[in-house]
Scaffold this active site. Structure first.
Site, PDB file in Angstrom:
ATOM      1  N   ALA A   1      58.543 -41.071  48.424  1.00 17.41           N
ATOM      2  CA  ALA A   1      57.305 -41.247  48.481  1.00 17.41           C
ATOM      3  C   ALA A   1      56.496 -40.004  48.162  1.00 17.41           C
ATOM      4  CB  ALA A   1      56.295 -41.995  49.393  1.00 17.41           C
TER       5      ALA A   1
ATOM      6  N   GLU B   1      63.985 -47.632  48.289  1.00 14.27           N
ATOM      7  CA  GLU B   1      62.985 -48.885  49.125  1.00 14.27           C
ATOM      8  C   GLU B   1      62.559 -49.433  47.571  1.00 14.27           C
ATOM      9  OE1 GLU B   1      60.640 -46.070  51.898  1.00 14.27           O
ATOM     10  OE2 GLU B   1      60.679 -48.115  52.889  1.00 14.27           O
TER      11      GLU B   1
ATOM     12  N   GLY C   1      61.134 -43.524  49.656  1.00 14.83           N
ATOM     13  CA  GLY C   1      60.404 -44.930  49.018  1.00 14.83           C
ATOM     14  C   GLY C   1      61.138 -45.587  46.841  1.00 14.83           C
TER      15      GLY C   1
ATOM     16  N   GLU D   1      64.019 -39.630  55.159  1.00 14.38           N
ATOM     17  CA  GLU D   1      62.726 -39.710  55.827  1.00 14.38           C
ATOM     18  C   GLU D   1      62.654 -38.872  57.034  1.00 14.38           C
ATOM     19  OE1 GLU D   1      64.073 -42.885  54.292  1.00 14.38           O
ATOM     20  OE2 GLU D   1      61.603 -43.043  53.196  1.00 14.38           O
TER      21      GLU D   1
HETATM   22  N1  CAA Z   1      57.568 -35.956  46.847  1.00 17.86           N
HETATM   23  C1  CAA Z   1      56.469 -34.777  46.361  1.00 17.86           C
HETATM   24  N2  CAA Z   1      57.346 -34.453  45.177  1.00 17.86           N
HETATM   25  C2  CAA Z   1      59.071 -34.019  44.920  1.00 17.86           C
HETATM   26  C3  CAA Z   1      59.364 -35.153  45.638  1.00 17.86           C
HETATM   27  C4  CAA Z   1      58.426 -36.035  47.019  1.00 17.86           C
HETATM   28  N3  CAA Z   1      58.977 -36.912  47.356  1.00 17.86           N
HETATM   29  N4  CAA Z   1      60.508 -34.194  45.627  1.00 17.86           N
HETATM   30  C5  CAA Z   1      60.480 -34.009  44.649  1.00 17.86           C
HETATM   31  N5  CAA Z   1      59.333 -33.541  44.421  1.00 17.86           N
HETATM   32  C6  CAA Z   1      59.315 -32.528  43.498  1.00 17.86           C
HETATM   33  C7  CAA Z   1      59.725 -31.024  44.197  1.00 17.86           C
HETATM   34  O1  CAA Z   1      58.786 -30.515  45.151  1.00 17.86           O
HETATM   35  C8  CAA Z   1      59.508 -30.077  42.554  1.00 17.86           C
HETATM   36  O2  CAA Z   1      58.236 -29.791  42.845  1.00 17.86           O
HETATM   37  P1  CAA Z   1      57.504 -27.893  41.815  1.00 17.86           P
HETATM   38  O3  CAA Z   1      58.830 -28.011  40.909  1.00 17.86           O
HETATM   39  O4  CAA Z   1      56.369 -28.604  42.020  1.00 17.86           O
HETATM   40  O5  CAA Z   1      58.146 -27.067  43.807  1.00 17.86           O
HETATM   41  C9  CAA Z   1      60.046 -30.968  41.627  1.00 17.86           C
HETATM   42  O6  CAA Z   1      59.521 -31.982  42.504  1.00 17.86           O
HETATM   43  C10 CAA Z   1      61.864 -30.767  41.376  1.00 17.86           C
HETATM   44  O7  CAA Z   1      61.989 -30.924  42.889  1.00 17.86           O
HETATM   45  P2  CAA Z   1      63.221 -29.653  43.656  1.00 17.86           P
HETATM   46  O8  CAA Z   1      62.779 -28.965  42.537  1.00 17.86           O
HETATM   47  O9  CAA Z   1      63.715 -30.223  45.070  1.00 17.86           O
HETATM   48  O10 CAA Z   1      64.437 -30.550  42.532  1.00 17.86           O
HETATM   49  P3  CAA Z   1      66.236 -30.184  42.778  1.00 17.86           P
HETATM   50  O11 CAA Z   1      66.787 -31.023  41.951  1.00 17.86           O
HETATM   51  O12 CAA Z   1      66.144 -28.932  43.534  1.00 17.86           O
HETATM   52  O13 CAA Z   1      66.161 -31.335  44.213  1.00 17.86           O
HETATM   53  C11 CAA Z   1      65.731 -33.741  45.214  1.00 17.86           C
HETATM   54  C12 CAA Z   1      66.227 -32.636  43.978  1.00 17.86           C
HETATM   55  C13 CAA Z   1      67.125 -33.380  45.971  1.00 17.86           C
HETATM   56  C14 CAA Z   1      65.795 -34.781  44.794  1.00 17.86           C
HETATM   57  C15 CAA Z   1      65.025 -33.131  45.769  1.00 17.86           C
HETATM   58  O14 CAA Z   1      63.430 -32.383  45.575  1.00 17.86           O
HETATM   59  C16 CAA Z   1      64.516 -33.669  47.411  1.00 17.86           C
HETATM   60  O15 CAA Z   1      65.627 -33.272  47.863  1.00 17.86           O
HETATM   61  N6  CAA Z   1      63.193 -34.451  47.083  1.00 17.86           N
HETATM   62  C17 CAA Z   1      62.384 -34.943  48.406  1.00 17.86           C
HETATM   63  C18 CAA Z   1      63.183 -36.392  48.760  1.00 17.86           C
HETATM   64  C19 CAA Z   1      62.639 -36.982  50.233  1.00 17.86           C
HETATM   65  O16 CAA Z   1      62.867 -36.477  51.153  1.00 17.86           O
HETATM   66  N7  CAA Z   1      62.546 -38.158  49.583  1.00 17.86           N
HETATM   67  C20 CAA Z   1      61.292 -39.269  50.936  1.00 17.86           C
HETATM   68  C21 CAA Z   1      60.529 -39.011  50.607  1.00 17.86           C
HETATM   69  S1  CAA Z   1      58.999 -40.118  52.414  1.00 17.86           S
HETATM   70  C22 CAA Z   1      58.980 -41.404  51.720  1.00 17.86           C
HETATM   71  O17 CAA Z   1      59.765 -41.878  50.768  1.00 17.86           O
HETATM   72  C23 CAA Z   1      58.309 -42.297  52.694  1.00 17.86           C
HETATM   73  C24 CAA Z   1      59.187 -43.670  53.021  1.00 17.86           C
HETATM   74  O18 CAA Z   1      59.409 -44.394  53.180  1.00 17.86           O
HETATM   75  C25 CAA Z   1      57.747 -43.935  51.697  1.00 17.86           C
END
Ligand code: CAA
Length: 258
Positions: A66, A112, A109, A132
């Site tokens: 998400a 999911e 998400g 999460e």
């Molecule tokens: N939401 C918003 N933006 C996100 C995102 C997310 N879930 N995941 C990645 N992005 C964005 C980053 O902020 C980044 O944007 P900027 O260039 O503007 O900074 C861009 O995508 C590229 O991401 P990274 O630079 O982090 O890429 P990476 O290759 O170094 O890492 C990754 C990849 C390991 C997937 C890392 O992006 C990450 O950990 N993302 C978050 C994963 C996460 O925590 N997901 C759960 C979200 S909460 C949820 O989903 C709740 C639910 O139950 C529904």
């Protein structure tokens, strides 16, 4: 032609393909994307010309979760009163089979959404996780329920409590993924599989899907009773008459989805 901001939509024969398309955010699922995906799936679902749907992302990310930036400032009152994420539940109500083609990250998400599809075809670089807990929250689009049903309590607890990711080999072993292909081929294979599904009777595939979902959602006696009723109802269809006649006459069936 409807214009979409966050997805690409294609019809290939009887298969409808939805590609998540927010590459700069690794396909993070914001509200706009949710509404676009759900809207298109609902359109496909009532269209006889579509017999299966594929949802996919990019090679690097199916979806990285998400949209954390969209969520980060929300309050309890806002998420509860807006029924935040609620529209995703619509996907679980579709009759048309949905195949997830997952390459790269399917986190939070994203995992999911893949599990909201009927089954998952993965590329060999796919990574699944429910991280999460690292953000001080828990899964909110059904992950705690569907992951537990898919891989069992031990692995689901392990993943959801530690936030660790699962590589595709483990995901396949655990039953989360149905088939794995080289990442370059995964989408094409998923479309081929969807074409096979779409070549069948749409009514029969919808009933088959409903029957399997009963196994997911109810006890054995209730599930078998439901299956029997659904099986009987196939005998009210032209496709049952045609399918069986074609077998007897040693020819391919021509299903009319009636
Ligand atoms: N939401 C918003 N933006 C996100 C995102 C997310 N879930 N995941 C990645 N992005 C964005 C980053 O902020 C980044 O944007 P900027 O260039 O503007 O900074 C861009 O995508 C590229 O991401 P990274 O630079 O982090 O890429 P990476 O290759 O170094 O890492 C990754 C990849 C390991 C997937 C890392 O992006 C990450 O950990 N993302 C978050 C994963 C996460 O925590 N997901 C759960 C979200 S909460 C949820 O989903 C709740 C639910 O139950 C529904």
């Amino acid at each position: 032609m409807t214009e979409y901001q966050t997805i690409l939509v294609e019809r290939r024969g009887r298969v409808g393909i939805i590609t998540l398309n927010r590459p700069k955010a690794l396909n993070a699922l914001n509200s706009e994307l949710m509404n676009e995906v759900v809207g298109v799936v609902k359109e496909f679902d009532v269209d006889d010309a579509i017999g299966a749907i594929v949802i996919t992302g990019s090679e690097k990310a199916f979806a990285a979760g998400a949209d954390i930036k969209e969520m980060s400032t929300k309050t309890y009152a806002e998420v509860a009163n807006q029924q935040f994420f609620g529209a995703w539940d619509e996907l679980a109500r579709t009759r048309t089979p949905i195949v997830a083609a997952v390459t790269g990250y399917a986190l939070g998400g994203g995992c999911e959404l893949a599990m909201l599809c009927d089954f998952i075809i993965a590329g060999d670089n796919a990574v699944f996780g429910q991280p999460e807990i690292n953000l001080g929250v828990i899964p909110g689009i059904g992950g705690s329920q569907r992951l537990t049903r898919a891989v069992g309590k031990a692995k689901a607890m392990d993943m959801i409590l530690t936030g660790r990711n699962m590589k595709v080999e483990e995901a396949e072993r655990a039953g989360l993924v149905s088939r794995v292909f080289p990442k370059e081929e995964a989408l094409a294979k998923a479309i081929e599989i969807a074409e096979v599904i779409a070549s069948k009777s749409l009514i029969a595939s919808a009933l088959a899907k409903e029957a399997v979902n009963r196994a997911f959602e109810s006890g054995l006696t209730e599930g078998v009773r439901a299956e029997r009723g659904l099986f009987y109802s196939t005998f009210a269809t032209d496709d049952q008459t045609e399918g069986m006649a074609a077998f007897v006459e040693k020819r391919d069936p021509i299903f009319t989805h009636r």
